[in-house]
Design an enzyme around this catalytic site. Sequence first.
Site, PDB file in Angstrom:
ATOM      1  CB  CYS A  57      44.174  44.303  33.718  1.00 14.63           C
ATOM      2  SG  CYS A  57      45.096  44.298  35.256  1.00 14.63           S
TER       3      CYS A  57
ATOM      4  CB  CYS B 193      42.852  42.049  36.196  1.00 16.75           C
ATOM      5  SG  CYS B 193      42.973  43.824  36.527  1.00 16.75           S
TER       6      CYS B 193
END
Length: 148
Positions: free
Chosen positions: A72, A75
């Site tokens: 991600c 993230c």
Amino acid sequence: MTTSTESLHIVCPHCHTTNRVRVADMRSSPDCGQCHQSLFDGHPVALDDASFDKHIGRSQRPVLVDFWAPWCGPCRMMAPAYEQAAALLEPQVRLAKLNTEEAQGIAARFNIRSIPTLALFVGGKEVARQAGAFRSAADIAQWARSHL
């Protein structure tokens, strides 16, 4: 209201043992009675299937969990700010990270639909949730404090 002679249960970020710590000792870098490492080191603790419920259910400090995955981009972008937020919030709040790829059952149990998602737990119960990345440690800390 807690007094300085009262104690709290704090789960060790290293060996996951529950420790009883006097409130008066919280700011003096208490160590784990089992592994003798610091209970608060200014870094998020990595949780997994085995340790998640211990930290959420046994710790008498709020726990802020970053539900994330290695693939991600947002993230990864938020990770340095989240790391810095741990230094701002400990020992009042424990910061933790849960890799949703490795702990899919927990992610499903909490109905995590997008990542990153921050969830704040107090007394074993989720009290706030925010999907999407924060840009700074100060923003993360402000959001967490606003829900306590």
